[in-house]
Design a protein around this motif. Sequence first.
Motif, mmCIF file in Angstrom:
data_model
loop_
_atom_site.group_PDB
_atom_site.id
_atom_site.type_symbol
_atom_site.label_atom_id
_atom_site.label_comp_id
_atom_site.label_asym_id
_atom_site.label_seq_id
_atom_site.Cartn_x
_atom_site.Cartn_y
_atom_site.Cartn_z
ATOM 1 N N GLY A 104 0.793 -1.214 0.000
ATOM 2 C CA GLY A 104 0.000 0.000 0.000
ATOM 3 C C GLY A 104 0.824 1.263 0.000
ATOM 4 N N ILE A 105 2.047 1.187 -0.522
ATOM 5 C CA ILE A 105 2.937 2.347 -0.589
ATOM 6 C C ILE A 105 2.999 2.816 -2.031
ATOM 7 N N ASP A 106 2.753 4.108 -2.243
ATOM 8 C CA ASP A 106 2.705 4.657 -3.595
ATOM 9 C C ASP A 106 3.791 5.717 -3.770
ATOM 10 N N SER A 107 4.617 5.547 -4.825
ATOM 11 C CA SER A 107 5.620 6.521 -5.253
ATOM 12 C C SER A 107 6.581 6.946 -4.144
ATOM 13 N N PRO A 108 7.249 5.990 -3.484
ATOM 14 C CA PRO A 108 8.188 6.374 -2.432
ATOM 15 C C PRO A 108 9.446 7.034 -2.998
ATOM 16 N N LYS A 109 9.843 8.147 -2.414
ATOM 17 C CA LYS A 109 11.057 8.856 -2.808
ATOM 18 C C LYS A 109 11.819 9.233 -1.536
ATOM 19 N N MET A 110 13.062 8.763 -1.435
ATOM 20 C CA MET A 110 13.824 9.014 -0.227
ATOM 21 C C MET A 110 14.149 10.498 -0.075
ATOM 22 N N THR A 111 14.001 10.980 1.152
ATOM 23 C CA THR A 111 14.303 12.379 1.448
ATOM 24 C C THR A 111 15.402 12.528 2.500
ATOM 25 N N GLN A 112 15.580 11.523 3.355
ATOM 26 C CA GLN A 112 16.611 11.572 4.397
ATOM 27 C C GLN A 112 17.148 10.176 4.672
ATOM 28 N N ALA A 113 18.404 10.098 5.083
ATOM 29 C CA ALA A 113 19.010 8.826 5.480
ATOM 30 C C ALA A 113 19.967 9.088 6.634
ATOM 31 N N PHE A 114 19.811 8.321 7.699
ATOM 32 C CA PHE A 114 20.667 8.452 8.878
ATOM 33 C C PHE A 114 21.396 7.123 9.088
ATOM 34 N N TYR A 115 22.699 7.124 8.988
ATOM 35 C CA TYR A 115 23.481 5.905 9.219
ATOM 36 C C TYR A 115 24.944 6.263 9.394
#
Length: 343
Positions: free
Chosen positions: A112-123
Amino acid sequence: MQSAQVAIAWLRRLLPLVVACMGLTIGQPSQAIIHGLAFPGVAISTVKLTIQHAHFLQSVEKWEYYDSICSAAIVGLKPLTLITAAHCLKEVRLTGPQSLPMLAIVQPALLGIDSPKMTQAFYRPFETVAENITQDIAVLVFDARVNGVIHALPIRLEDSLPDQLMICGYGHGYGEVDTRHPRCGERKLITDLSDFYQVLPKAYREKDEMLHLQAQTQFAYTQALVHAEHALLAVNRLNALNEYDHTIPMPTAGDSGGPWLLLNAHGRYELLAITSLVERFYNPSPQWSFFQKQVPLSEYPYIAYGLRLSHPEVLGFLQYAQHSGADIQFSAATLSPKSLGLH
């Protein structure tokens, strides 16, 4: 005294092997729970990630590109927030002005996830993760539309542990076909990581003392190498008869970042840990009957570790990501006496 001297001698011989082994287990994204049962990803808020990597070949002075698979747990929906293992991002390719990791959620529509686009990454960088397993945590934030079917997993902070929990992931073992859904296995936790007989019982020592000693020394060195005190939960591969059984569900490559779940009093899943490290002892023994020549040695993990998300260092990192825009919820609800629902 003689046994101690033998152990020290083996430790010296094993140091390069263990370091190499750590490079394989932490260094390569771990496939799904071997022999686990397929479970809808939407029911356990677990997604499959494909990750793009780049490795520079010094010998020929060119880049080599490859892809890998890891698992991730959904811990927030506003915005969509995932937790996975930081070692999955070793040599990850970066893109855009923010140098974000090049990765994708596989078949997001199934959840049920539509058009995911990453905006942040913490690692943390892999070099830091390899020295301290408490840093093996990554938080990924996406701009996405999410329907009302999926639920975020709250992170459990209470110190009490269940008798057993459910471990899930998207990899697959030798002879198992790939699946659109994760596999899960219900497992009992090892209660005392200082007792190596909970990993390889005394009966195996009596059959091959030297090999058992090698394995015990590797195990002890790993504990020290990864700074594992109070940070790791663990499962072994022993059956009810306290015998090693390679058919018991166990994390392997591709399960990295996958959730270790329990049910709260309301019948909802909570996230206790994520799959971080799988340790194997590679030397087969004719005295240990569970070794089968047709099965790759990579299918013989003796012990798998989950990074406990309530550990102070991990919790501090998660709270930093939360304050920086990630959607992360925490819970201290009482445990449910009910089954985890895999029967």
